[in-house]
Write a protein that holds these residues in place. Sequence first.
Motif, PDB file in Angstrom:
ATOM      1  N   VAL A  66      58.697  -1.891  77.118  1.00  0.00           N
ATOM      2  CA  VAL A  66      57.512  -1.018  77.196  1.00  0.00           C
ATOM      3  C   VAL A  66      56.438  -1.454  76.197  1.00  0.00           C
ATOM      4  N   LEU A  69      54.489  -4.367  77.946  1.00  0.00           N
ATOM      5  CA  LEU A  69      53.701  -4.119  79.155  1.00  0.00           C
ATOM      6  C   LEU A  69      52.447  -3.343  78.783  1.00  0.00           C
ATOM      7  N   ALA A  72      52.067   0.601  79.146  1.00  0.00           N
ATOM      8  CA  ALA A  72      53.346   1.267  79.437  1.00  0.00           C
ATOM      9  C   ALA A  72      53.835   2.096  78.256  1.00  0.00           C
ATOM     10  N   TRP A  93      61.717   4.643  75.565  1.00  0.00           N
ATOM     11  CA  TRP A  93      60.370   4.717  76.154  1.00  0.00           C
ATOM     12  C   TRP A  93      59.599   5.909  75.553  1.00  0.00           C
ATOM     13  N   LEU A 146      61.885   6.326  84.960  1.00  0.00           N
ATOM     14  CA  LEU A 146      62.585   5.170  84.393  1.00  0.00           C
ATOM     15  C   LEU A 146      63.974   5.078  85.025  1.00  0.00           C
ATOM     16  N   ARG A 175      54.018   6.703  87.036  1.00  0.00           N
ATOM     17  CA  ARG A 175      54.390   5.384  86.517  1.00  0.00           C
ATOM     18  C   ARG A 175      55.852   5.150  86.840  1.00  0.00           C
ATOM     19  N   LEU A 177      59.168   2.462  86.003  1.00  0.00           N
ATOM     20  CA  LEU A 177      59.723   1.298  85.302  1.00  0.00           C
ATOM     21  C   LEU A 177      61.196   1.141  85.681  1.00  0.00           C
ATOM     22  N   GLY A 202      52.104  -3.642  91.573  1.00  0.00           N
ATOM     23  CA  GLY A 202      52.872  -3.652  90.327  1.00  0.00           C
ATOM     24  C   GLY A 202      53.154  -5.058  89.841  1.00  0.00           C
ATOM     25  N   SER A 235      62.247  -6.637  84.647  1.00  0.00           N
ATOM     26  CA  SER A 235      61.681  -5.307  84.878  1.00  0.00           C
ATOM     27  C   SER A 235      60.701  -5.329  86.038  1.00  0.00           C
ATOM     28  N   TRP A 237      57.344  -2.905  87.159  1.00  0.00           N
ATOM     29  CA  TRP A 237      56.457  -1.893  86.555  1.00  0.00           C
ATOM     30  C   TRP A 237      55.309  -1.621  87.512  1.00  0.00           C
TER      31      TRP A 237
END
Length: 238
Positions: A66, A69, A72, A93, A146, A175, A177, A202, A235, A237
């Motif tokens: 995080v 990004l 994020a 996060w 998440l 959002r 992730l 994304g 990941s 995102w």
Amino acid sequence: MQTLEARHLADLTFPEVSRALRALSSAYVERRGRLGEGTALSGAGKRAAFALFYGPMHYLLVRAVVRGLPEAAAAGRTLVDLGCGTGAAGAAWATAGGPPPRLVGIDRHPWAVGEAARTYREFGLTARTERGDTSGPWPKSPRAVLAAFTVNELDQAARDALLSRLLDRRLPGDRILIVEPIARSISPWWNGWRDAFVSAGGRADEWRVPVTLPPLVAKLDRAAGLNHRELTARSLWL
Ligand SMILES: C[S@@+](CC[C@H](N)C(=O)[O-])C[C@H]1O[C@@H](n2cnc3c(N)ncnc32)[C@H](O)[C@@H]1O
């Protein structure tokens, strides 16, 4: 780490936990097909190994992801920690930057739900935890979702349903992730998910994070025949 150590090593010796860690690692790598039966978290030894070893590893990884990004780090107002396990990834996060969100930890395993509640509390986070499935209700949008090291435990039908729920029903401000191990054998579905996320605007990334592990985690790492100087993950995102 001190709280985890005090609780999980109260009734177990270090050799017992490191033996359990080897069994747990083999459950994740060689006997993946049986994860759905919930045996990975059966027994005090494996639970201790999960909390003391994988939890901190996932915390360190998700924190690095995080931070790496753009945009994020601040999770927004509500963060759903799907397949929360001990809550380590959600806590990472939630505390990575910006005002901490309200956390909702969801896991099908009753032990995990109790453990996640403790973790969120230790981090001073406002949270509730629920025993439930990835298909259950989520808090209203806008929300951050998440799923860290969780999607690979789902069967194909649940995975497909989750992907369309995440992408087709998202609203402005949401959002998402997803974090998973890099090994292709663990996530053969990855490329399909990656293409879907990228088509939706994304991004997909791979991470190599240099780490100095907390002393107990490093000791377990060595006892399990590993020697992590860096942690890896990939990941998605959006
Ligand atoms: C490898 S653990 C990861 C836990 C945590 N996200 C982390 O990063 O440390 C996967 C978790 O997903 C949970 N899980 C697996 N299938 C699930 C499902 N269908 N619904 C909810 N939770 C699930 C398991 O009980 C387990 O706690």
